[in-house]
Structure formats: structure tokens, C-alpha cells
Design an enzyme around this catalytic site. Structure first.
Site, mmCIF file in Angstrom:
data_model
loop_
_atom_site.group_PDB
_atom_site.id
_atom_site.type_symbol
_atom_site.label_atom_id
_atom_site.label_comp_id
_atom_site.label_asym_id
_atom_site.label_seq_id
_atom_site.Cartn_x
_atom_site.Cartn_y
_atom_site.Cartn_z
ATOM 1 N N ASP A 1 -6.915 -16.490 6.243
ATOM 2 C CA ASP A 1 -6.733 -15.035 6.374
ATOM 3 C C ASP A 1 -7.500 -14.679 7.651
ATOM 4 O O ASP A 1 -7.700 -15.561 8.513
ATOM 5 C CB ASP A 1 -7.270 -14.294 5.133
ATOM 6 N N SER B 1 3.055 -21.114 1.964
ATOM 7 C CA SER B 1 1.964 -21.894 1.353
ATOM 8 C C SER B 1 2.454 -22.549 0.060
ATOM 9 O O SER B 1 2.083 -23.681 -0.259
ATOM 10 C CB SER B 1 0.775 -20.984 1.017
ATOM 11 N N LYS C 1 -8.436 -14.389 -4.012
ATOM 12 C CA LYS C 1 -8.826 -14.165 -2.609
ATOM 13 C C LYS C 1 -10.300 -14.499 -2.514
ATOM 14 O O LYS C 1 -11.046 -14.333 -3.476
ATOM 15 C CB LYS C 1 -8.610 -12.698 -2.231
HETATM 16 P P1 NDP Z 1 -6.525 -13.288 12.544
HETATM 17 O O1 NDP Z 1 -7.978 -13.485 12.326
HETATM 18 O O2 NDP Z 1 -5.710 -14.384 13.077
HETATM 19 O O3 NDP Z 1 -6.273 -12.017 13.460
HETATM 20 C C1 NDP Z 1 -6.750 -10.766 13.105
HETATM 21 C C2 NDP Z 1 -6.397 -9.787 14.204
HETATM 22 O O4 NDP Z 1 -6.676 -8.461 13.741
HETATM 23 C C3 NDP Z 1 -7.215 -9.977 15.472
HETATM 24 O O5 NDP Z 1 -6.477 -9.555 16.570
HETATM 25 C C4 NDP Z 1 -8.408 -9.063 15.221
HETATM 26 O O6 NDP Z 1 -9.061 -8.609 16.410
HETATM 27 C C5 NDP Z 1 -7.750 -7.903 14.522
HETATM 28 N N1 NDP Z 1 -8.740 -7.289 13.614
HETATM 29 C C6 NDP Z 1 -9.330 -7.876 12.536
HETATM 30 N N2 NDP Z 1 -10.199 -7.035 11.956
HETATM 31 C C7 NDP Z 1 -10.160 -5.924 12.690
HETATM 32 C C8 NDP Z 1 -10.841 -4.690 12.589
HETATM 33 N N3 NDP Z 1 -11.735 -4.463 11.614
HETATM 34 N N4 NDP Z 1 -10.530 -3.739 13.518
HETATM 35 C C9 NDP Z 1 -9.624 -3.971 14.498
HETATM 36 N N5 NDP Z 1 -8.960 -5.142 14.638
HETATM 37 C C10 NDP Z 1 -9.221 -6.084 13.748
HETATM 38 O O7 NDP Z 1 -5.950 -12.812 11.112
HETATM 39 P P2 NDP Z 1 -4.457 -12.830 10.586
HETATM 40 O O8 NDP Z 1 -3.520 -12.560 11.696
HETATM 41 O O9 NDP Z 1 -4.291 -14.027 9.754
HETATM 42 O O10 NDP Z 1 -4.467 -11.583 9.565
HETATM 43 C C11 NDP Z 1 -4.117 -10.267 9.977
HETATM 44 C C12 NDP Z 1 -3.735 -9.455 8.758
HETATM 45 O O11 NDP Z 1 -2.632 -10.074 8.080
HETATM 46 C C13 NDP Z 1 -4.809 -9.317 7.669
HETATM 47 O O12 NDP Z 1 -4.671 -8.056 7.050
HETATM 48 C C14 NDP Z 1 -4.456 -10.413 6.682
HETATM 49 O O13 NDP Z 1 -4.965 -10.136 5.395
HETATM 50 C C15 NDP Z 1 -2.937 -10.312 6.713
HETATM 51 N N6 NDP Z 1 -2.191 -11.474 6.256
HETATM 52 C C16 NDP Z 1 -2.400 -12.705 6.785
HETATM 53 C C17 NDP Z 1 -1.659 -13.787 6.360
HETATM 54 C C18 NDP Z 1 -1.780 -15.138 6.965
HETATM 55 O O14 NDP Z 1 -1.013 -16.024 6.582
HETATM 56 N N7 NDP Z 1 -2.673 -15.368 7.913
HETATM 57 C C19 NDP Z 1 -0.665 -13.632 5.287
HETATM 58 C C20 NDP Z 1 -0.458 -12.272 4.863
HETATM 59 C C21 NDP Z 1 -1.209 -11.259 5.333
HETATM 60 P P3 NDP Z 1 -10.508 -9.210 16.784
HETATM 61 O O15 NDP Z 1 -10.234 -10.619 17.201
HETATM 62 O O16 NDP Z 1 -10.989 -8.333 17.881
HETATM 63 O O17 NDP Z 1 -11.331 -9.109 15.543
HETATM 64 O O1 2IT Z 2 -2.728 -12.306 2.416
HETATM 65 C C1 2IT Z 2 -2.118 -13.392 2.293
HETATM 66 O O2 2IT Z 2 -1.056 -13.475 1.665
HETATM 67 C C2 2IT Z 2 -2.672 -14.580 2.951
HETATM 68 N N1 2IT Z 2 -3.691 -14.474 3.628
HETATM 69 C C3 2IT Z 2 -2.012 -15.915 2.765
HETATM 70 C C4 2IT Z 2 -2.429 -16.529 1.466
HETATM 71 C C5 2IT Z 2 -1.970 -17.940 1.238
HETATM 72 O O3 2IT Z 2 -2.388 -18.483 0.199
HETATM 73 O O4 2IT Z 2 -1.224 -18.504 2.040
#
Ligand code: NDP
Ligand code: 2IT
Length: 441
Positions: A163, A374, A123
Site C-alpha cells: 500500500d 493479488s 490491513k
Molecule cells: P505509493 O506509496 O506508491 O504512492 C502514494 C502517492 O500518493 C505518492 O505520490 C505520495 O506522494 C502521495 N501521497 C501519499 N500520502 C499523501 C498525503 N498524505 N498527502 C499528499 N500526497 C500523498 O502508494 P500507492 O500508489 O500504492 O497507493 C495510493 C492510494 O491507492 C492509497 O490510497 C492506497 O491505499 C490505494 N490503493 C493502493 C493499491 C495498491 O495495490 N498499491 C490497491 C488499492 C488501493 P509523496 O511521495 O510525496 O508522499
Molecule cells: O487497498 C488495497 O486494496 C491494497 N492496498 C491492495 C491489497 C492487496 O492485498 O493486494
């Protein structure tokens, strides 16, 4: 050989850290497995896994549109390459510290093992805040970040992805920077836009996969998703596509949120509203406080967990759902919770769900469809033959069904509710431990 006991080794990090929280959740599940494998204890498998192979830390200097210089910190935690190249996302958010990335890399090791694909774990990220920055500023930051990261990564060494704060735009800029530095198109990042080597369905995969996992948990209880009221937090990549899939499968999505507050739609968001929100969040980069649509109310600085729902999908960030919020969800009738985000539920919340018999899918199982897809993108890039959307969709569905089945196998028991946390930890750990033993010291 050393005489081994089933004691859990002390957590190798300072107390109170996110890493320690994530470590303890895994270690607490492993007592019976370690007791059954004295050789794994003697080889100190758990402690070796807990210490990342290496952590790379660097300075990132970039210039904003007015010519002012900014300095950020960047990291890559290369956790383990036992099962394949280091693999995991990059997070750009002002809250990012080395501890954040250590917890995420640790979770990633078990998640990636659960996918059944040849994926190691890592990460990375930065305390850079992409919010409010122009495309040109984000591009300059990504170039500066990649100038430091590039020597550490490669298609067979370490394959980053997105992420929080890193989506298609950032991955595209990072990939462009990598390509200019190396003159190679090896597909070293995943989550790339489709035209430059991305795989169909990667954008949707984490959210869609999380809903598939929730559906399997419900079906295992003799329930279905059809007609269920669902509360979702976040409105980023994971949340929006989780909402879309819920809607497609006949559920009613009542909420989405961002760090400013929550939108509530009592009738359930329509597909048109979800499409509008995708454009609003992904293209216009708007705030939910400024979004308006018929039947949608905005609640400032309130999270979604007070609404009455049967299914909750926390899809924003770590520790966003605590014990009192879990209690309120339980009082309001929740029967299943699947973590789209990484570790969004606090240990207290997880305990409350277990006591109440709520099916609880931890992130390392429920959101593994993202990194799994991925893995498909890596296969597509190596083959140099594009996969179709239906190829990816079928494989994603099969992978989520297999992960659910592994959790049931290792976390179930006759007449007992499935302990998905225990099941996911044991299934992931077993794969990693076997690989470590096979490869020696
Ligand atoms: P994005 O940046 O696309 O979206 C994040 C969302 O969460 C936004 O709505 C954001 O609001 C909110 N958010 C982020 N930080 C905070 C905070 N500290 N407090 C309140 N709201 C918050 O990220 P993703 O959707 O990609 O990721 C979301 C979660 O999913 C994370 O935990 C990530 O690790 C996990 N994840 C993502 C994957 C992926 O493929 N993208 C895969 C597996 C897990 P705001 O815009 O106001 O900050
Ligand atoms: O938390 C996660 O699994 C991710 N942000 C996706 C990682 C990836 O390599 O696609």
C-alpha cells in the site's frame, strides 16, 4: 426471534474518525437491504462486521546506518475471514494510526467481497517513514517488522501486500524475512517481485483496473475514454499505471502530483514521459519539484483539481479531494470520477458529484483490481505454475466488468443515474452477510 427494525446501528467508533466516516458511508446505503432481511438485523450482521476479528499491535525497534536506535509502532487489523484468509495491504507512512488501518480494513472487506474471489479482509502497517531511508535501513526495518508479524500470518491465515510506502522493494524484504523465519516459501505476501513468486501485471493492476472501471462508467453513459482529458493525483504505484493505461486508451493525462505539488502537461503526458516518471519515482525516488521535461510545469503546493478535465482519478490518499475542489471540477466539465486511492473524496465531494450527475466510482469498486490480482498471485503460488501476462490481463478485465455490472445491478434504477456507492456497498455487504449467516455465531 427479536423484532427487527430498519434503523442503522450507531457507529462503533469515536466520532470524527476515518473509520466512522467510512462506516457511515456504508451504513447509509444499507437501509433497504436491512429492512428486507430482518434475520440479518437480528443476527447483528452489520455491527459484527464493523468490529474487527482482532487487532494486533506491536513495537518495531530498528537501527539506522549510523547506529542510532529507532522505535515505531506496527499493527495488523484482521477485519474478517468470512470469505477467505485475511487479505489486504501494509502501509508505511508517518501518518498511520490504528484508526487509519481500521478504516482501510473496513473498506477492504467490501472491496474483496466485490472481487468474487475467496478473500477475507485485513490491513496493517506502521508509522515508519521509508522516505529518505537507505535500502539497508528499509531492510532492517522490514526484518524487525516481520519478526513481530510472522506468527500472525500465513498463506491460509492472513496474506498481506503493499500500500502507500510499501512496494516491490519492501514486499521483497518482508518476504525474505518471513522465509528466513519459517523456512517456508508459501507465497504469504502478494505484490512480490516477479522472480520470487510475483504474478505478471500485479504492479500495473490497481491503476489499470481503475481506468477499466472509469471506462465502463463512461460507456454506461454512452461516452468513451478516447480523447478525454484526465486529471490524476499521486505519482506512486496506482497513479503511474493509471496514467499509462489512460494514455494507451487514447486519453490525455494532464496531471500527476505528490505531497509537494502537481505537474501539469497541457498536451498530455507522452508514453516516454510516463516511462521516465516511473523510473524517476520507483527507482530514483525523486520529487516532482525536481522533475523537468518539455511541456511540463510544476505547481508548488497545488493539487490537480483546478484543471479543466472530463475525468478525474484521485490516486494518492484519503480525503484529498473536498467539496470545494469537487465544485471546481464540476464547473470545469468533469463527467466521471473513479477513486484509485481509498476514500480520497470527502463525503461533501461525493454529495456534490451525485447532485451534478457525475458518474462516481468509489474506491472499493474502482480500485479492486489490485487486490483481485493479488488473489490471482495467491492462486499462482498455490498451483506452482506461473500465470502469463495475458492470463492475468484477461481475468483483470473480466473482474472489473463484473464489479461494474454488480454496481449497476444494485445501484441502478429505471431512468436514474447509477449510484455506484450504494451499488458497491449493497453487493459487498450481501456476500458478507450471507456468509456470516451460513457460518453461525
Ligand atoms: P505509493 O506509496 O506508491 O504512492 C502514494 C502517492 O500518493 C505518492 O505520490 C505520495 O506522494 C502521495 N501521497 C501519499 N500520502 C499523501 C498525503 N498524505 N498527502 C499528499 N500526497 C500523498 O502508494 P500507492 O500508489 O500504492 O497507493 C495510493 C492510494 O491507492 C492509497 O490510497 C492506497 O491505499 C490505494 N490503493 C493502493 C493499491 C495498491 O495495490 N498499491 C490497491 C488499492 C488501493 P509523496 O511521495 O510525496 O508522499
Ligand atoms: O487497498 C488495497 O486494496 C491494497 N492496498 C491492495 C491489497 C492487496 O492485498 O493486494
Amino acid at each position: 426471534m427479536t423484532t427487527a427494525t430498519a434503523t442503522i446501528p450507531a457507529p462503533p467508533a469515536h466520532s470524527g474518525s476515518l473509520f466512522q466516516q467510512a462506516y457511515e458511508e456504508v451504513a447509509e446505503s444499507l437501509d433497504s437491504v436491512l429492512a428486507a432481511h430482518p434475520a440479518w438485523q437480528a443476527a447483528r450482521v452489520l455491527e459484527r462486521l464493523a468490529e474487527p476479528d482482532r487487532i494486533i499491535r506491536f513495537r518495531v525497534t530498528w537501527t539506522d546506518d549510523k547506529g542510532a536506535i529507532h522505535i515505531n509502532r506496527g499493527w495488523r487489523v484482521q477485519q474478517t475471514n468470512l470469505l477467505g484468509p485475511y487479505k489486504g495491504g501494509l502501509r508505511f507512512h508517518p501518518s498511520v494510526t490504528e484508526d487509519t488501518l481500521r478504516f482501510l480494513a473496513w473498506e477492504q472487506a467490501f472491496k474483496n467481497a466485490l472481487t468474487g474471489l475467496p478473500l477475507g479482509a485485513g490491513k496493517g502497517g506502521s508509522d515508519f517513514d521509508p522516505k529518505g531511508k537507505s535500502d539497508a535501513e528499509v531492510n532492517r526495518f522490514c526484518n524487525a517488522f516481520m519478526a513481530e508479524l510472522q506468527p500472525q500470518i500465513g498463506p491460509d491465515r492472513d496474506v498481506p501486500a503493499g500500500d502507500i510506502g510499501v512496494g516491490g522493494r519492501e514486499v521483497g524484504y518482508l518476504y525474505g524475512a518471513y522465509m528466513r523465519l519459517t523456512r517456508e516459501h508459501g507465497g504469504v505476501l502478494t505484490g512480490k517481485p516477479l522472480g520470487i513468486g510475483g504474478v505478471a501485471l500485479r504492479t500495473e493492476a490497481t491503476g489499470y483496473g481503475t481506468v477499466a472501471f472509469a471506462r465502463h462508467m463512461l460507456e454506461h453513459k454512452g461516452e468513451s475514454l478516447d480523447g478525454k482529458k484526465v486529471a490524476i493525483s499521486g505519482s506512486g504505484n496506482v497513479a503511474l499505471y493509471a496514467a499509462e493505461r489512460c494514455k494507451q486508451q487514447g486519453a490525455k493525462v494532464l496531471t500527476l502530483s505528490d505531497s509537494g505539488g502537481t505537474i501539469v502537461c497541457e498536451a498530455g503526458l507522452s508514453q516516454d514521459q510516463i516511462d521516465e516518471l516511473k523510473n524517476y519515482k520507483e527507482v530514483q525516488r525523486g520529487r516532482l519539484s525536481d522533475y523537468s521535461s518539455p511541456g511540463v510545469e510544476y505547481h508548488h503546493q497545488i493539487d490537480p483539481w483546478g484543471v479543466a478535465c472530463e475525468v478525474a482519478l484521485p490516486c494518492a490518499t484519503q480525503n484529498e479531494l473536498d467539496g470545494s475542489e469537487a465544485a471546481s471540477l464540476i464547473a470545469n466539465g468533469v463527467i466521471a470520477v473513479a477513486e484509485g486511492a481509498n476514500m480520497p473524496c470527502t463525503p461533501d465531494a461525493v454529495e456534490k458529484f451525485a447532485e451534478a450527475g457525475v458518474a462516481f466510482g468509489p474506491g472499493k469498486a474502482a480500485n479492486a483490481g489490485g487486490v483481485g490480482t493479488s488473489g490471482f498471485e495467491m492462486s499462482q503460488n498455490s498451483l506452482r505454475i506461473p500465470w502469463t501476462r495475458s492470463d492475468t490481463e484477461q481475468r483483470l478485465e473480466t473482474m472489473m466488468a463484473n464489479i461494474h455490472a454488480s454496481c449497476v445491478e444494485h445501484g441502478g434504477g429505471k431512468g436514474k443515474a447509477v449510484d455506484y456507492v450504494r451499488g458497491a456497498n449493497i453487493a459487498g455487504f450481501t456476500k458478507l452477510a450471507e456468509a456470516m449467516m451460513q457460518m453461525g455465531v
